[in-house]
Each structure stands twice: as C-alpha cells, then as structure tokens.
Design a protein around this motif. Sequence first.
Motif, mmCIF file in Angstrom:
data_model
loop_
_atom_site.group_PDB
_atom_site.id
_atom_site.type_symbol
_atom_site.label_atom_id
_atom_site.label_comp_id
_atom_site.label_asym_id
_atom_site.label_seq_id
_atom_site.Cartn_x
_atom_site.Cartn_y
_atom_site.Cartn_z
ATOM 1 N N ALA A 120 0.824 -1.208 0.000
ATOM 2 C CA ALA A 120 0.000 0.000 0.000
ATOM 3 C C ALA A 120 0.859 1.259 0.000
ATOM 4 O O ALA A 120 0.614 2.200 -0.768
ATOM 5 N N ARG A 121 1.858 1.298 0.868
ATOM 6 C CA ARG A 121 2.725 2.494 0.932
ATOM 7 C C ARG A 121 3.439 2.736 -0.395
ATOM 8 O O ARG A 121 3.516 3.883 -0.875
ATOM 9 N N ASN A 122 3.958 1.688 -0.993
ATOM 10 C CA ASN A 122 4.759 1.868 -2.206
ATOM 11 C C ASN A 122 3.904 2.178 -3.430
ATOM 12 O O ASN A 122 4.350 2.891 -4.337
ATOM 13 N N ILE A 123 2.689 1.655 -3.482
ATOM 14 C CA ILE A 123 1.798 2.020 -4.583
ATOM 15 C C ILE A 123 1.427 3.499 -4.481
ATOM 16 O O ILE A 123 1.404 4.225 -5.488
ATOM 17 N N VAL A 124 1.166 3.972 -3.263
ATOM 18 C CA VAL A 124 0.871 5.395 -3.075
ATOM 19 C C VAL A 124 2.062 6.248 -3.506
ATOM 20 O O VAL A 124 1.909 7.249 -4.219
ATOM 21 N N ARG A 125 3.272 5.871 -3.073
ATOM 22 C CA ARG A 125 4.462 6.625 -3.462
ATOM 23 C C ARG A 125 4.661 6.624 -4.971
ATOM 24 O O ARG A 125 5.010 7.649 -5.563
ATOM 25 N N ALA A 126 4.447 5.473 -5.600
ATOM 26 C CA ALA A 126 4.628 5.401 -7.057
ATOM 27 C C ALA A 126 3.651 6.330 -7.766
ATOM 28 O O ALA A 126 4.010 7.002 -8.745
ATOM 29 N N ALA A 127 2.396 6.377 -7.300
ATOM 30 C CA ALA A 127 1.413 7.271 -7.914
ATOM 31 C C ALA A 127 1.803 8.732 -7.724
ATOM 32 O O ALA A 127 1.678 9.557 -8.642
ATOM 33 N N GLU A 128 2.294 9.072 -6.527
ATOM 34 C CA GLU A 128 2.692 10.461 -6.262
ATOM 35 C C GLU A 128 3.933 10.834 -7.056
ATOM 36 O O GLU A 128 4.036 11.971 -7.559
ATOM 37 N N HIS A 129 4.866 9.901 -7.203
ATOM 38 C CA HIS A 129 6.043 10.172 -8.043
ATOM 39 C C HIS A 129 5.631 10.357 -9.498
ATOM 40 O O HIS A 129 6.183 11.207 -10.203
ATOM 41 N N LEU A 130 4.682 9.538 -9.950
ATOM 42 C CA LEU A 130 4.204 9.679 -11.319
ATOM 43 C C LEU A 130 3.571 11.045 -11.534
ATOM 44 O O LEU A 130 3.808 11.710 -12.545
#
Length: 522
Positions: free
Chosen positions: A492-502
Amino acid sequence: MLILVTGATGYIGGRLAPRLLERGHTVRAMTRDPARLRDIAWAGQAEIVRADAREPDTLGAALRGVDVAYYLIHSIDGGGDFSTVDRQAATAFATACRDAGVRRIIYLGGLGPAQDAGGGGQALSAHLSSRHEVARILLDSGVPTLVLRAAVIIGSGSASFEMLRHLTERLPIMLTPRWVRTRIQPIAVRDVLHYLIGALEAPADAHGSFDIGGPDVLTYAEMMQRFAAVEGLRRRIILGVPMLSPGLSSLWVGVITPVPKAIARPLVRSLRTEVVVRDGGAVRTIIPDPPDGLMGFDAAAAHALSRVRERGVETRWSTAVWPARSGGHSATSPPGEPAPTDPQWSGGALFVDERDSDVAADPARLWAVIEGIGGENGWYSWPLAWSARGWLDTLVGGVGPRRGRRDPASVHVGEALDFWRVEEIEPGRLLRLRAEMKLPGEAWLELRALPGDTPGTALYRQRAVFRPHGLNGQLYWWAVSPFHAIVFGGMARNIVRAAEHLAAADDEHSGAALALHRGSTV
C-alpha cells in the motif's frame, strides 16, 4: 457465413475470430464466461454466446443457424482424466452440430504416427491420444469435417514457444532427456491460422484429416540451438541423460519456464513421439499454401520474439488455461464461485486485510500504477517474500510466479498475472485478482482508486480476502497474518508513493514543456 468459434478465449480462437471478422464473416464466439471477452477489442463486432461443450443443453442455441463450426476446445491437465472430458465434450458437440444442420466442422488436432489409425507404431501419449480420439468422434459425426493436424506451434504466447524460449535463454548448459532427440515438424501460428481460414473455402465434399507443418523437420535440441542463434545467444551445451523420466522432465520444465508442471507434463510426454507430416501434399489439394510460402522455424521464432519485445503478444496460453483448484474445477474451467463482495457470502468465514491511504495524486495516476502491477513492474512490496512464495508454489506443483504479464500497461478480465488471475476490472476504479497458487482456501486481492476529499487527490483502498477451507485454511491464515503488515502494508505504501512520483514527474514534464513553449513564443 455465420461461423461459430469455440474456444474464443483461447490461444488460437482468440486470434482466429478477429481475422474472420476482418474477412467479412459473421462470427459467433462461444465461451463459458462471456466476461472474459468483455475487454477484447474485436468482441464488440461478434455475437457472444454462453455455452459449454460439457453441457449439451447449452449447445443448441449456440449452433442455431451456424454454417461452419470451429472446434478449438481441448483440456490439458497433468493429473486429471482430461481424455474423458474431451471425449464427452466432442461427442456432445458432434451430436449438436448434426442436429443443427451445420455444414462443416473444422478441428485443429495433433500430429502423430501411423498408430493413431490403428496400424501399430509408436505408442501415443495420453495428450495426443485424446486429440486423435476427438478427431475420430468429429469425423464420425455425419457432418463434413476437416481435421488439421499440427505439431509444435511457434508463435508469441504459445505454451510450446514459451517453454522453448525459457529453456534456451536460461540454461546455457542443459542435462536433457531422450525426448530432445525426437523429430518434430513445427509450424508458425501464422500458417496455422492460414489453413484454418482456408478450410472455409475447401470443396463441399472435403472430409478427413490433413497434416500441416512448416518446411523444417528438427529435433527439440536443434530447435533450441536454432532459437539461441536467432536470439543472438551462444550455442547451448546439451548433454543427454537417458534416465530422466517425463515426470522429472516436467518438474524441471515447471521450475525453469512459465509453464507449470501440470501443463508441462502432458506436453513433455507428447514430445517423446515423433510428430512429422506424413503427406504434406494432401492438404494442398483443398487449401493452397500461403502466397509467400510457409514460414521456416528461424523466421517464425524471430517474428515471435519481436512480438514479445514489442509488447505485441495477441493471445497467451495462460489466458486459456485455468489451473485446477479445490472444488472440482478442471484445468480449463473459469472460476464459478461468487466474487468476495457477493451478499451470499455474508454467512461464510472470510478473513480480510483492508488498508486505506490518501494519495497526493489524482485517481488517474493511481490507476495507472494499479493497472500496471505485476510482471516486470513487480508487486511494490518486499520482492524476496513474493519471489519465495512463488517458488514455493512451483515446488508444490502450482503455477509459480513466472507467467508475467501480456502487456506492461493494461490487462483484461481472464488474463493471468504472475500467480493471479484478473477476475474483474472497473476501468479507472477497481482491479480484482484471484489467486491461483496452491492454497488451503481461496484468495483475492482488490486494488481500488477512488476520488479523494479534495480535487487532485485520491484514496487508495487495498483489500486482501481469504476464504479458508477447513482447519488447514484457518491455520494458514493465522500463520501468515503476522507478515501482512510487511507485505500488504508495504504494498500500500509503495503504490501510493509510485502514484505520487508519477504525478510529480508529469507535473515537472508539463512545467518544462510550458516553459519551453513560452520561451519559443518570446
């Protein structure tokens, strides 16, 4: 003509149907689960009918008014009695075709030695014997039938090609069983489709079995060496080990390639039998060769590789094959149980791990990350744990982690995704995956992209659902639950980070483009 394509969600049927539509035919696509065709581009041009050859009562409506029926149904299972399933399905289909007045049946069968006609010779594997038995049932149906018999099909996404590719790429030195010395006459999937479509124009009285194959006759070892050359790899060192049984070979294939042991076993057993065209001229009396000639092995392998590298794989074996699960499903049956959100489950025992996270990115960016999960993109959490779970599944005969993705950015219902199956998609909102690893129960993973409380933000909702089977299922859940904070929490944390980085990368790119535009106008 009105043409029925059975196995429309399969490897060959999924390629044949759109080509028939392109030629102006009316196509009725038969499937046990129409949802699996919902996201397929060509399906909107076809008539979709729900029917199952194993349920004779469903076939009448599917065959009503049909001129030609393609029979592309085949069970494959290393442990179950698939020959009985094939026999019953073919018998029901043949009877239904005769009763419906179908003018022709076209069947893609398997090559084999003369023994399949009752004349002795090499013993056939159960896999090939079943293919030949189905051919005889259809030929005896009273409906004019053309059986096209092929050996190994070379094309991106086929089980045979994936097995060959991964063995060659991953093993520069191989200890191999005797079956790698057996002669095979492979054929490009392009040419298989040419013959299947050409069979529509065959003379009205054409009836019987016809061998089809490419121009090269090779041993499996020669195919691996030729494939290595096509891919620019060093020549492989192949050492024969006569004592390697088909069972051990299939276990070895299941570990090295994306093809699980249950599917590899019947394929490997069939490779012990020489499969070479006996009368190549016969098929040419009813169907001409392709205008530019048959594609040789090297050209077919190179073309298949290019499709893999360009992310242009049209259909894959893993989409057609549904591994057996507890509850009596066969290797080709779609899951029939309700989704985890269905109300009839309210009284059942379900374990749930649910996590919500706010995302400083809009739902579209979050969805792009969700839809791209798995395969080369990974699972955004503790790769070692996912890998270990996948290899454990391989060792106990499951599908393992190596099926990957067909496309790096998009998926559709019914596709395999590593050791999951895509069960439901609501574009931009929901991806539901169903586990196909060996488990004492049934498991799902839901990933949702929802609008946030403020514009430009999103809510990520992740839900892991497990339905245990008996005490073993209960014990399994409690044994792994201590790791959920690491695995599911990290995901969950890393999917959120990936979306925010995108989102940040897109904003930076947009800002740079705007600055460049302003500078050019000044």
